[in-house]
Motif scaffolding. Structure first.
Motif, mmCIF file in Angstrom:
data_model
loop_
_atom_site.group_PDB
_atom_site.id
_atom_site.type_symbol
_atom_site.label_atom_id
_atom_site.label_comp_id
_atom_site.label_asym_id
_atom_site.label_seq_id
_atom_site.Cartn_x
_atom_site.Cartn_y
_atom_site.Cartn_z
ATOM 1 N N GLN A 1 -14.531 40.151 23.865
ATOM 2 C CA GLN A 1 -14.751 38.764 23.462
ATOM 3 C C GLN A 1 -14.436 37.856 24.637
ATOM 4 O OE1 GLN A 1 -11.568 37.279 20.767
ATOM 5 N NE2 GLN A 1 -10.677 39.316 20.962
ATOM 6 N N ASP A 2 -14.822 36.586 24.506
ATOM 7 C CA ASP A 2 -14.587 35.633 25.596
ATOM 8 C C ASP A 2 -13.090 35.406 25.798
ATOM 9 O OD1 ASP A 2 -17.291 35.360 25.950
ATOM 10 O OD2 ASP A 2 -17.450 33.558 24.710
ATOM 11 N N LEU A 3 -12.713 35.283 27.074
ATOM 12 C CA LEU A 3 -11.319 35.022 27.423
ATOM 13 C C LEU A 3 -10.916 33.615 26.986
ATOM 14 C CD1 LEU A 3 -8.838 36.133 29.067
ATOM 15 C CD2 LEU A 3 -9.790 34.898 31.046
ATOM 16 N N THR A 4 -9.710 33.465 26.487
ATOM 17 C CA THR A 4 -9.172 32.151 26.120
ATOM 18 C C THR A 4 -7.829 31.941 26.815
ATOM 19 O OG1 THR A 4 -7.936 32.950 24.186
ATOM 20 C CG2 THR A 4 -10.269 32.334 23.854
ATOM 21 N N TRP A 5 -7.410 30.674 26.903
ATOM 22 C CA TRP A 5 -6.118 30.369 27.502
ATOM 23 C C TRP A 5 -4.979 30.964 26.671
ATOM 24 C CZ3 TRP A 5 -6.157 29.063 32.284
ATOM 25 C CH2 TRP A 5 -7.165 28.258 32.813
ATOM 26 N N GLU A 6 -5.173 31.024 25.380
ATOM 27 C CA GLU A 6 -4.143 31.597 24.513
ATOM 28 C C GLU A 6 -3.927 33.072 24.833
ATOM 29 O OE1 GLU A 6 -3.098 32.175 19.746
ATOM 30 O OE2 GLU A 6 -4.929 31.132 20.359
ATOM 31 N N MET A 7 -5.019 33.807 25.090
ATOM 32 C CA MET A 7 -4.889 35.221 25.460
ATOM 33 C C MET A 7 -4.075 35.363 26.736
ATOM 34 S SD MET A 7 -8.722 36.682 24.837
ATOM 35 C CE MET A 7 -9.547 36.587 23.252
ATOM 36 N N ILE A 8 -4.384 34.524 27.713
ATOM 37 C CA ILE A 8 -3.681 34.603 29.001
ATOM 38 C C ILE A 8 -2.197 34.291 28.821
ATOM 39 C CG2 ILE A 8 -3.558 33.677 31.354
ATOM 40 C CD1 ILE A 8 -6.528 32.969 31.108
ATOM 41 N N SER A 9 -1.900 33.313 27.966
ATOM 42 C CA SER A 9 -0.509 32.878 27.784
ATOM 43 C C SER A 9 0.372 33.944 27.160
ATOM 44 C CB SER A 9 -0.477 31.610 26.931
ATOM 45 O OG SER A 9 -0.897 31.889 25.602
ATOM 46 N N GLN A 10 -0.203 34.973 26.610
ATOM 47 C CA GLN A 10 0.570 36.036 25.976
ATOM 48 C C GLN A 10 1.080 37.073 26.976
ATOM 49 O OE1 GLN A 10 -1.946 37.630 22.879
ATOM 50 N NE2 GLN A 10 -2.063 35.669 21.778
ATOM 51 N N HIS A 11 0.764 36.881 28.244
ATOM 52 C CA HIS A 11 1.161 37.843 29.277
ATOM 53 C C HIS A 11 1.874 37.125 30.422
ATOM 54 C CE1 HIS A 11 -1.371 40.997 27.461
ATOM 55 N NE2 HIS A 11 -2.197 40.005 27.178
ATOM 56 N N PRO A 12 2.774 37.803 31.124
ATOM 57 C CA PRO A 12 3.450 37.185 32.270
ATOM 58 C C PRO A 12 2.424 36.664 33.284
ATOM 59 C CG PRO A 12 4.476 39.269 31.713
ATOM 60 C CD PRO A 12 3.236 39.198 30.888
ATOM 61 N N PHE A 13 2.686 35.484 33.775
ATOM 62 C CA PHE A 13 1.752 34.850 34.707
ATOM 63 C C PHE A 13 2.408 34.684 36.076
ATOM 64 C CE2 PHE A 13 -0.346 31.177 36.710
ATOM 65 C CZ PHE A 13 -1.670 31.594 36.629
ATOM 66 N N ILE A 14 1.653 35.014 37.133
ATOM 67 C CA ILE A 14 2.149 34.875 38.505
ATOM 68 C C ILE A 14 1.467 33.659 39.124
ATOM 69 C CG2 ILE A 14 2.473 35.987 40.740
ATOM 70 C CD1 ILE A 14 2.040 38.675 39.356
ATOM 71 N N ALA A 15 2.247 32.666 39.489
ATOM 72 C CA ALA A 15 1.700 31.428 40.044
ATOM 73 C C ALA A 15 1.356 31.595 41.528
ATOM 74 C CB ALA A 15 2.702 30.295 39.873
ATOM 75 N N ASN A 16 0.407 30.774 42.012
ATOM 76 C CA ASN A 16 0.046 30.764 43.425
ATOM 77 C C ASN A 16 -0.498 29.389 43.784
ATOM 78 O OD1 ASN A 16 -3.135 30.823 43.552
ATOM 79 N ND2 ASN A 16 -2.536 32.238 41.907
ATOM 80 N N ASN A 17 -0.554 29.086 45.059
ATOM 81 C CA ASN A 17 -0.965 27.748 45.501
ATOM 82 C C ASN A 17 -2.453 27.481 45.342
ATOM 83 O OD1 ASN A 17 1.527 26.723 46.229
ATOM 84 N ND2 ASN A 17 1.438 27.545 48.313
ATOM 85 N N LEU A 18 -3.298 28.513 45.468
ATOM 86 C CA LEU A 18 -4.739 28.300 45.438
ATOM 87 C C LEU A 18 -5.224 27.726 44.114
ATOM 88 C CD1 LEU A 18 -6.262 31.405 47.276
ATOM 89 C CD2 LEU A 18 -6.080 29.064 48.087
ATOM 90 N N SER A 19 -4.594 28.131 43.021
ATOM 91 C CA SER A 19 -5.073 27.710 41.706
ATOM 92 C C SER A 19 -4.507 26.370 41.258
ATOM 93 C CB SER A 19 -4.740 28.785 40.666
ATOM 94 O OG SER A 19 -3.353 29.050 40.642
#
Length: 298
Positions: free
Chosen positions: A181-199
Motif C-alpha cells: 500500500q502507499d506509504l504514509t507519515w504515520e507508517m514512518i513514525s512507527q519506526h526509529p528515525f535517523i535525522a540528517n541535514n539534507l532532508s
C-alpha cells in the motif's frame, strides 16, 4: 628602431641554414624580405653579424647574438604556446567540489568524456556538503561547485543543474521495504528515525515532527547509510544518495504528499571569469546530466 622578435627569428634562421634562400623557405618569406630584415638588424647593432655575404660564418657579435636570439625565441614560442593552449582548454587546472551523490554518479562519466577531449587539463575533485562548497567558492578555493544553493549563494553565478526526489530509505529487510500500500507519515513514525541535514528542506509538519523527535542524527552520507543498513532506523534522503552505495541493501520509497525535490545547482564565483578549461568542463557536466535524464526516461 626597436628590435622585434621577427628580426631575431629571421637572423636565427639565416645563421642556422647559412643561406638566405633556405631561411626564406623556413620563414615563408621571400629572400629579399629576409635580406632586408637582416640588414635592418645589422644597421641597428652597428656591426655585421656575418663575416661574408655568403652568410655561412658568424662574427663574434653574430655568435653571441645567435645564442641570445635562440634563447629568447624558445621562451617566446613557449609562452605563446602556453597562452594558446590555455585559451583552447588544452592545458589548465580545474578545481571541482560536488555533493557526494553527484560526485559518484554524474562526474565519473562527465570527467571521462572531458579528459578524452582535453587530456592535458588537470582536474582536482573533492566531495563535500553544500554548505562547505559555498564556503570554498566564496574564498576562491574552488572553480566549479555543484551543490544546493542557499541564501548565502547570492554573490555566486548559479545555474540549475538537476533535481532529485526525496524518499524513505530503509534496509532491504525492514518492514517498510515491501509495502503493498502507499506509504504514509504515520507508517514512518512507527519506526526509529535517523535525522540528517539534507532532508531539512522538507516542510511537511509530519516530517518536522519526525525530525525533531529523532534520537540519532548523522551528517555524513556514508555513515548514515551504514546506520540504516544496520537497521538502527530509517531515514529520508534524495534518491541519488543511493547511487553511492550498493542499492541491493536498501529500498527507496517515494514520500507521501510529494514534498519539494532537492535542487542541485552548478555554481562559480561571479566576480572571476571561468577559465576556458572550466567552461568546457561545465558544458560537459550539463551534457552528461542531459544524457542521464534521457536514459532515465527510456
Amino acid at each position: 628602431m626597436a628590435l622585434k622578435i621577427e628580426m631575431l627569428r629571421c637572423f636565427a634562421a639565416v645563421a642556422r641554414t647559412g643561406k638566405l634562400s633556405e631561411a626564406a623557405l623556413q620563414l615563408n618569406r621571400t629572400p629579399s624580405a629576409v635580406s632586408m630584415m637582416l640588414k635592418q638588424l645589422e644597421e641597428h647593432l652597428g656591426e655585421p653579424l656575418f663575416k661574408t655575404d655568403r652568410k655561412n660564418r658568424l662574427t663574434a657579435l653574430g655568435s653571441f647574438a645567435l645564442e641570445q636570439a635562440e634563447r629568447e625565441l624558445y621562451q617566446f614560442d613557449s609562452t605563446v604556446h602556453a597562452i594558446e593552449s590555455f585559451a583552447n582548454a588544452q592545458h589548465g587546472h580545474v578545481r571541482v567540489a560536488a555533493v557526494p551523490s553527484v560526485a559518484a554518479t554524474v562526474l565519473p562519466r562527465a570527467i571521462t568524456e572531458f579528459l578524452n577531449r582535453f587530456p592535458g587539463v588537470q582536474i582536482e575533485l573533492r566531495d563535500m556538503d553544500s554548505t562547505t562548497i559555498l564556503h570554498e567558492l566564496s574564498r576562491g578555493r574552488v572553480d566549479i561547485g555543484i551543490a544546493t544553493a542557499g541564501l548565502s549563494a547570492s554573490t555566486l553565478h548559479c545555474e540549475d543543474l538537476l533535481s532529485d526526489q526525496f524518499g524513505l530509505i530503509c534496509s532491504a529487510h525492514h518492514p517498510l521495504a515491501n509495502l503493498d500500500q502507499d506509504l504514509t507519515w504515520e507508517m514512518i513514525s512507527q519506526h526509529p528515525f535517523i535525522a540528517n541535514n539534507l532532508s531539512r528542506v522538507i516542510t511537511a509538519p509530519a516530517f518536522q515532527r519526525l525530525h525533531s523527535g529523532a534520537t540519532l542524527s548523522v551528517h555524513n552520507i556514508t555513515s548514515l547509510l551504514a546506520m540504516v543498513r544496520a537497521e538502527l532506523g530509517v531515514t529520508i534522503l534524495p534518491e541519488m544518495a543511493l547511487k553511492t552505495v550498493s542499492s541491493e541493501d536498501f529500498v527507496f520509497t517515494p514520500l507521501p504528499e510529494s514534498p519539494p525535490e532537492r535542487q542541485i545547482h552548478l555554481l562559480r564565483n561571479a566576480d572571476s571569469p571561468a577559465s576556458p578549461a572550466a567552461r568546457e568542463l561545465e558544458s560537459q557536466i550539463f551534457a552528461t546530466v542531459s544524457e542521464f535524464e534521457m536514459e532515465k526516461a527510456l
